[in-house]
Structures are given as structure tokens and as C-alpha cells.
Write a protein that holds these residues in place. Sequence first.
Motif, PDB file in Angstrom:
ATOM      1  N   HIS A   1     -38.070   4.633 -87.152  1.00 36.49           N
ATOM      2  CA  HIS A   1     -38.518   3.602 -88.079  1.00 36.49           C
ATOM      3  C   HIS A   1     -38.817   2.948 -86.513  1.00 36.49           C
ATOM      4  CE1 HIS A   1     -39.052   0.721 -90.977  1.00 36.49           C
ATOM      5  NE2 HIS A   1     -38.351  -0.130 -90.398  1.00 36.49           N
ATOM      6  N   ILE A   2     -37.836   1.472 -85.740  1.00 32.24           N
ATOM      7  CA  ILE A   2     -38.202   0.759 -84.809  1.00 32.24           C
ATOM      8  C   ILE A   2     -38.429   1.002 -83.618  1.00 32.24           C
ATOM      9  CG2 ILE A   2     -36.131  -0.537 -85.592  1.00 32.24           C
ATOM     10  CD1 ILE A   2     -35.476   0.141 -83.439  1.00 32.24           C
ATOM     11  N   ALA A   3     -39.082   2.447 -83.556  1.00 34.34           N
ATOM     12  CA  ALA A   3     -39.208   2.235 -82.045  1.00 34.34           C
ATOM     13  C   ALA A   3     -41.313   3.322 -82.334  1.00 34.34           C
ATOM     14  CB  ALA A   3     -39.243   3.742 -81.184  1.00 34.34           C
ATOM     15  N   LYS A   4     -41.178   3.673 -83.836  1.00 38.87           N
ATOM     16  CA  LYS A   4     -42.710   4.313 -83.841  1.00 38.87           C
ATOM     17  C   LYS A   4     -43.625   2.908 -83.760  1.00 38.87           C
ATOM     18  CE  LYS A   4     -42.972   5.325 -88.353  1.00 38.87           C
ATOM     19  NZ  LYS A   4     -42.881   6.138 -89.421  1.00 38.87           N
ATOM     20  N   GLY A   5     -44.793   3.595 -83.449  1.00 37.60           N
ATOM     21  CA  GLY A   5     -45.793   2.442 -82.800  1.00 37.60           C
ATOM     22  C   GLY A   5     -46.063   2.110 -81.671  1.00 37.60           C
ATOM     23  N   SER A   6     -44.353   2.074 -80.478  1.00 32.54           N
ATOM     24  CA  SER A   6     -44.714   1.711 -79.169  1.00 32.54           C
ATOM     25  C   SER A   6     -44.855   2.042 -78.163  1.00 32.54           C
ATOM     26  CB  SER A   6     -43.014   0.806 -79.186  1.00 32.54           C
ATOM     27  OG  SER A   6     -41.962   1.587 -79.342  1.00 32.54           O
ATOM     28  N   LYS A   7     -45.037   1.986 -77.128  1.00 29.76           N
ATOM     29  CA  LYS A   7     -45.038   2.661 -76.015  1.00 29.76           C
ATOM     30  C   LYS A   7     -43.552   3.936 -75.823  1.00 29.76           C
ATOM     31  CE  LYS A   7     -49.446   1.234 -74.981  1.00 29.76           C
ATOM     32  NZ  LYS A   7     -49.504   1.581 -76.260  1.00 29.76           N
ATOM     33  N   ILE A   8     -43.843   4.383 -75.217  1.00 24.89           N
ATOM     34  CA  ILE A   8     -42.444   5.486 -74.940  1.00 24.89           C
ATOM     35  C   ILE A   8     -42.054   4.940 -73.793  1.00 24.89           C
ATOM     36  CG2 ILE A   8     -44.416   6.489 -72.964  1.00 24.89           C
ATOM     37  CD1 ILE A   8     -42.657   9.532 -73.681  1.00 24.89           C
ATOM     38  N   GLY A   9     -42.059   3.932 -72.573  1.00 25.26           N
ATOM     39  CA  GLY A   9     -41.455   3.583 -71.913  1.00 25.26           C
ATOM     40  C   GLY A   9     -40.421   2.538 -72.563  1.00 25.26           C
ATOM     41  N   ASP A  10     -41.135   1.573 -73.724  1.00 22.50           N
ATOM     42  CA  ASP A  10     -40.100   1.138 -74.266  1.00 22.50           C
ATOM     43  C   ASP A  10     -39.211   1.826 -74.901  1.00 22.50           C
ATOM     44  OD1 ASP A  10     -41.937  -1.286 -73.581  1.00 22.50           O
ATOM     45  OD2 ASP A  10     -43.679  -1.441 -75.136  1.00 22.50           O
ATOM     46  N   LEU A  11     -39.115   3.528 -75.147  1.00 22.12           N
ATOM     47  CA  LEU A  11     -38.121   3.410 -75.657  1.00 22.12           C
ATOM     48  C   LEU A  11     -36.870   3.165 -75.144  1.00 22.12           C
ATOM     49  CD1 LEU A  11     -37.015   5.789 -77.994  1.00 22.12           C
ATOM     50  CD2 LEU A  11     -37.888   7.142 -76.690  1.00 22.12           C
ATOM     51  N   MET A  12     -36.845   3.417 -74.257  1.00 20.26           N
ATOM     52  CA  MET A  12     -35.969   3.512 -73.155  1.00 20.26           C
ATOM     53  C   MET A  12     -34.864   2.045 -73.302  1.00 20.26           C
ATOM     54  SD  MET A  12     -36.045   6.010 -71.246  1.00 20.26           S
ATOM     55  CE  MET A  12     -36.400   6.695 -72.376  1.00 20.26           C
ATOM     56  N   ALA A  13     -35.873   1.200 -73.486  1.00 18.80           N
ATOM     57  CA  ALA A  13     -34.970  -0.113 -73.766  1.00 18.80           C
ATOM     58  C   ALA A  13     -34.205  -0.205 -75.501  1.00 18.80           C
ATOM     59  CB  ALA A  13     -36.298  -1.365 -74.180  1.00 18.80           C
ATOM     60  N   THR A  14     -35.592   0.039 -76.297  1.00 18.43           N
ATOM     61  CA  THR A  14     -34.923   0.480 -77.492  1.00 18.43           C
ATOM     62  C   THR A  14     -33.347   1.403 -77.634  1.00 18.43           C
ATOM     63  OG1 THR A  14     -37.053  -0.096 -78.380  1.00 18.43           O
ATOM     64  CG2 THR A  14     -35.403   0.887 -80.071  1.00 18.43           C
ATOM     65  N   MET A  15     -33.552   2.425 -77.377  1.00 19.53           N
ATOM     66  CA  MET A  15     -32.393   3.304 -77.291  1.00 19.53           C
ATOM     67  C   MET A  15     -31.354   3.111 -77.015  1.00 19.53           C
ATOM     68  SD  MET A  15     -33.316   7.720 -77.038  1.00 19.53           S
ATOM     69  CE  MET A  15     -32.721   6.739 -74.467  1.00 19.53           C
ATOM     70  N   GLY A  16     -31.528   2.026 -75.528  1.00 18.02           N
ATOM     71  CA  GLY A  16     -30.541   1.700 -74.791  1.00 18.02           C
ATOM     72  C   GLY A  16     -29.853   1.178 -75.734  1.00 18.02           C
ATOM     73  N   THR A  17     -30.901  -0.694 -76.457  1.00 18.80           N
ATOM     74  CA  THR A  17     -30.153  -0.980 -76.963  1.00 18.80           C
ATOM     75  C   THR A  17     -29.355  -0.691 -78.628  1.00 18.80           C
ATOM     76  OG1 THR A  17     -32.204  -2.391 -78.130  1.00 18.80           O
ATOM     77  CG2 THR A  17     -31.319  -3.171 -75.817  1.00 18.80           C
ATOM     78  N   LEU A  18     -29.214   0.373 -78.734  1.00 16.81           N
ATOM     79  CA  LEU A  18     -28.869   0.778 -79.845  1.00 16.81           C
ATOM     80  C   LEU A  18     -27.496   0.899 -79.106  1.00 16.81           C
ATOM     81  CD1 LEU A  18     -31.378   3.097 -82.030  1.00 16.81           C
ATOM     82  CD2 LEU A  18     -30.354   0.942 -82.391  1.00 16.81           C
ATOM     83  N   ASP A  19     -26.916   1.135 -78.223  1.00 17.55           N
ATOM     84  CA  ASP A  19     -25.343   1.599 -78.046  1.00 17.55           C
ATOM     85  C   ASP A  19     -25.154   3.264 -78.327  1.00 17.55           C
ATOM     86  OD1 ASP A  19     -23.577   1.676 -76.199  1.00 17.55           O
ATOM     87  OD2 ASP A  19     -22.375  -0.014 -77.185  1.00 17.55           O
ATOM     88  N   LEU A  20     -25.761   4.291 -77.496  1.00 18.57           N
ATOM     89  CA  LEU A  20     -25.573   5.373 -78.459  1.00 18.57           C
ATOM     90  C   LEU A  20     -24.336   6.121 -77.280  1.00 18.57           C
ATOM     91  CD1 LEU A  20     -28.831   6.837 -79.722  1.00 18.57           C
ATOM     92  CD2 LEU A  20     -27.339   5.272 -81.056  1.00 18.57           C
ATOM     93  N   VAL A  21     -22.692   6.380 -78.485  1.00 12.28           N
ATOM     94  CA  VAL A  21     -22.451   7.217 -77.960  1.00 12.28           C
ATOM     95  C   VAL A  21     -22.520   8.532 -78.503  1.00 12.28           C
ATOM     96  CG1 VAL A  21     -20.253   7.934 -77.523  1.00 12.28           C
ATOM     97  CG2 VAL A  21     -20.984   5.625 -77.551  1.00 12.28           C
ATOM     98  N   ILE A  22     -23.066   9.452 -77.440  1.00 12.35           N
ATOM     99  CA  ILE A  22     -23.404  10.883 -78.847  1.00 12.35           C
ATOM    100  C   ILE A  22     -21.765  11.431 -79.131  1.00 12.35           C
ATOM    101  CG2 ILE A  22     -24.648  13.057 -78.386  1.00 12.35           C
ATOM    102  CD1 ILE A  22     -25.894  10.528 -77.559  1.00 12.35           C
ATOM    103  N   PRO A  23     -20.950  11.985 -79.136  1.00  8.54           N
ATOM    104  CA  PRO A  23     -19.871  12.404 -79.422  1.00  8.54           C
ATOM    105  C   PRO A  23     -19.188  12.117 -80.577  1.00  8.54           C
ATOM    106  CG  PRO A  23     -19.480  12.092 -76.862  1.00  8.54           C
ATOM    107  CD  PRO A  23     -20.541  11.683 -77.138  1.00  8.54           C
ATOM    108  N   ASP A  24     -19.456  10.624 -80.865  1.00  6.64           N
ATOM    109  CA  ASP A  24     -19.215   9.736 -81.927  1.00  6.64           C
ATOM    110  C   ASP A  24     -21.021  10.233 -82.619  1.00  6.64           C
ATOM    111  OD1 ASP A  24     -18.169   7.448 -82.970  1.00  6.64           O
ATOM    112  OD2 ASP A  24     -19.766   6.315 -82.386  1.00  6.64           O
ATOM    113  N   ILE A  25     -21.251  10.332 -82.737  1.00  2.00           N
ATOM    114  CA  ILE A  25     -22.154  11.546 -83.573  1.00  2.00           C
ATOM    115  C   ILE A  25     -22.811  11.821 -84.542  1.00  2.00           C
ATOM    116  CG2 ILE A  25     -24.954  11.293 -83.555  1.00  2.00           C
ATOM    117  CD1 ILE A  25     -25.445   8.826 -81.325  1.00  2.00           C
ATOM    118  N   ASP A  26     -22.157  13.147 -83.211  1.00  2.00           N
ATOM    119  CA  ASP A  26     -22.069  14.498 -83.258  1.00  2.00           C
ATOM    120  C   ASP A  26     -20.964  15.014 -83.969  1.00  2.00           C
ATOM    121  OD1 ASP A  26     -24.880  15.058 -82.274  1.00  2.00           O
ATOM    122  OD2 ASP A  26     -24.168  16.592 -81.376  1.00  2.00           O
ATOM    123  N   ARG A  27     -19.799  14.462 -83.721  1.00  2.00           N
ATOM    124  CA  ARG A  27     -18.015  14.661 -84.069  1.00  2.00           C
ATOM    125  C   ARG A  27     -17.290  15.673 -83.782  1.00  2.00           C
ATOM    126  NH1 ARG A  27     -19.250  12.661 -89.725  1.00  2.00           N
ATOM    127  NH2 ARG A  27     -21.770  12.785 -88.639  1.00  2.00           N
TER     128      ARG A  27
END
Lengths: 166, 378
Positions: B352-378
Motif C-alpha cells: 500500500h505505501i510503496a505503490k507508486g514510488s520509485k524502486i530506489g525508495d523501496l529500500m527506505a520504506t522497507m528499512g523503516t518498517l523494521d521487518l524481522v523475517i523469522p518473526d513474520i514466518d514463525r
Amino acid sequence: MTNEAIKEYITQHAPDATYDETGEWLNIVVESNQLKPLAAVLHGQPMQMDFLFCLTCVDYTTHLTMVYHFTATKDRSMNIVIKTNLDRANPIIETLCDIWRTAEFHEREVFEMFGVTFLHHPDLRNLILEEETAIAVDEKKEGGDEKKGYWPLRKDFEDPINMIKL
Amino acid sequence: MYNQTEIIKDTTDLGPDGELVINMGPQHPATHGVLHLVVTLNGETIKKIEPHLGYIHRSIEKMCERLSYRQFIYVTSRMDYLSSHINNTACALLIEKGMQIEVPERAKVVRTILNELTRIASHELWIGAMAMDLGAFTPFFYAFREREMITDIMEDTCGARLTMNYIVPGGLMYDIHPNFQTKVKAFVKQFKEKVTEYEDLVTGNIIFQSRTKGVGVLTAEDAISYGCSGPVARASGVSCDMRKIAPYDAYDRVEFDEVIETAGDSFARYIVRVKEMNQSIRIIEQLIDNIPEGEFVGKTKNVLKLNKGEFYQRVETARGEFGVFIVSEGGTTPYRIKFRSPGFSNLSVLNHIAKGSKIGDLMATMGTLDLVIPDIDR
């Protein structure tokens, strides 16, 4: 709102709902066809239950129970739990995606882990498990093997390779 | 899962509107784990992001159904490995609530200090990794200098640096190290001196600001609807701190502010985390001199049995609201257990929040969401 006020308000919209106050929060059990209208009522004024913080399913071997935890961001002390029982052989329920967007991922997880079908879900596919397992299930269904589906969190799930029984 | 992800070999074979599908991950330096994003691009503009999960799925919920109430806590350290103390606390609190176990004051205070140290360590790692995603390498070393002090404290306390398993139902596994207070105080002193360095290096950096301000904007309504919590929601102006809403352990007796920003962009999420570290230091300072003497673990039975019923416990991890839901049939193992992980809901908002932005900005968006993958997959 107190529990009594919530109960009175919900009874107006869902007369058949039953209540259970033994736990920490008020539990409301409704029929599966009443869930969607009741959810819309909860999301609107005056309750504004706009935060769906947990959506899951429990397998009681005789039936499946969907469990929804709601709270209001305006008043976080107000928490309610809504439950609805589903037929284990053919579990179908309306999606809540259009009201709470977070339901999209959570419902996909319940779909692949328990085999619950959510009607009108925009993108009902496997999220965590591999797509191949779902295909294998469809083939089995056509062949007439009704028991098996690849739903790992159901109680009768057997996987002799990856599961170690203690 | 894999059929959409075949590598496009012929570049003339594009989609209907010249769309190009690329795979980001599962092995990618900026996803910090095995997250797989299928990104649909039109030129450099993102049309759609589809997360594919499950590369580190261990079915922890199913595993816990066969483990006793003392054993299942160890598995939760492996979910959000940067907040393992806090995950352990959530499980211990739930069992204490279900069995009405009295927790000694000493244990409550030590747990709170450890939880806040964990939060600082997690945010430190995040600052370093996130700045590195955006091309700044130096902050990583600065952040790890202080984080190393915390992991040393953890090692003294419980022997582990990442998967602690130190918090048990009823209190703590064993008493704190004699040097605990001295070391924590030394850390607090150093952190307060050095935190300005992050501000100079990162916050005031004009390149960093122009890469994060106005990028990945999340409104308050969307944050609520997508079930976001933690710093992600607080940066959009949603008050959601579990330490304030439902205080546990010693949080009811300490003073701290819930950090709320209203901009909702990547920079706001950065600011919230930096300010949160200072609030954590404030909590530690109030408690470190006031650790009560006495027992460190309450009296519990050898075999724990939870009463029949349903229990839910929420805590605030470094990433947001972590919930444990247990259905008990009265036995020694949970009948059904569900972990409501903050990362799972926070990830769902990415498209939702990255749609329409540039692919370079995806790093900033994804980085600030602070995703920890084992926490998501469980």
C-alpha cells in the motif's frame, strides 16, 4: 462502554448472540452468517472497533472456531472477542477484508493452515506454504479422497517426514 | 509459489503495459533475511509488491502444541530474535496470569530493565542496518559499539547473546550477575554521551533526509486498518504503546513518554525509534538503583497446568504489539497457540505505501518498517 452496554447494543443487531464473561474479555458467539453484518455494526458508530489485532482459527475436531479480537483505538481498554463455529467438512465464511485491511493476510494464513474458504476475499492464495501443496489437494478432492487436505494446523494432520511425535 | 517467479530471460517479453516483474530476495542484502518480494515495475515506478513468505517457516505454533508450558518459551526466542527477552516475557506473563503465580518484585524490575535493554539493542541494530541500506556504512560501526555493551551484559546475565531464554514462569531462571548494576550504569553513561553522534551522522544528514522525508507515507487511518503497531503506527500519530495501555511488570511505576510523530513517512519512523531509545534509557535509570532484594523466582509447581479456558497476553516488543493467544483444555500442553507477531501486520502495509514510488525508495520504506523475517514466518 461497559460490558452490559455492549451486550445490550449487540443484542439489538444480533438477537441470537450468546455471551461468555468468564475470561478476561467479553466473548460473543454468533452464527457464521451473522458475522459480517455484526462486524460492520462494530466498526461503525458508536463502538468504533477499528483495530482487529488478532484473527485466528481453532480446530476442536468436531468443528472449527474462528476467533476475532477487536479493540477500539479511541478506547483501548475496550476489547471484545467474537467467535463463530464452522462446519469442519466445508468451512466457508465471509471475508472481513473490506472493513479491516489487516484481515487480508491473516485470512490467507487461516486458509492455508485450516482450509477455511473466505468468500469475496480479493486474493485467496497460499501465503506461507508452497503453492504445490494446494494443487495436490485439489487433485485429491476430485479423486474422491475427502479426508485429506494439506492443512497443517488441523488436529488430524499427519506428516511422517517432518513431524516428530513426542 | 514459484511459478510467477521465473527469471525473465528475454527482455522483449514484457507485460501488457511494458511491465517488468523482478524478484527482490529471498537472498538480498536489504531484506535482512529470507524475505521474497515480487515487484512489478513500470520503468522505475512500482506498480505492485507481492510478498512471498515461508522460507524460514518452522510451524512454531504446531510445534508448541506438543511442548509443555515450561518448554514452549524457548521456541519463542527464535521468532523475533532481536526481542527474545520480550517474547519470553509475554509467554511467562500469560502463564502467570492463567495460574495466578505471584512474581517477586525483584524479578519484575529486572525483567523491565532487560526488556528495555533489548529494545535499545534492537533499535541500534536497526539504525546501523537501515543506514547501510541507504548507502551510509559508518553508522553501522557506531551503533554496534554500543550494542556490543548490551550483548555483553546479556552474556553475563544469562550466558547467551541473542536467544536468551532467561525469563521463566514465576520470575527469572537465576539471579543477576553481581556486576549487573555497574555494567548497566556504565552503558547508560556511554550511551548518553554517544547518542549525539548518531544525530550528527544520520539525523542531520541532508542526503539521509532527502531519501526518507515524504517517502512511504502511511496515514493514521491506514495504519489502524492494516493493524500496524509499534514505531510504524506511532510515526503516523496512532497511540498504541502496550506499556501504557496495559502495563505489565514494573512499567506502571516508571515515568516515560510515548513517542508519537504525525508525519507518517520514513523519516518519522526513524525519529520515533531514536527518541524511543532515549525513553528506554530513562526507564532504566529510574529502576537500576532500585532493584529490590529478595527472591528472584516465585513458587511454582514442577509441572505447570493451565486451567481450561482462553488466555491472551500482549506486550510491546521493539517492533510493536506482540500477542500470545492460548486455548487450554486443562492439560500440560497448549491445545492451540497463536502468536500475533507485529512484523506480519506491518509487512502487509508495504504494498500500500510503496505503490507508486520509485524502486530506489523501496529500500527506505522497507528499512523503516523494521521487518524481522523469522518473526513474520514463525
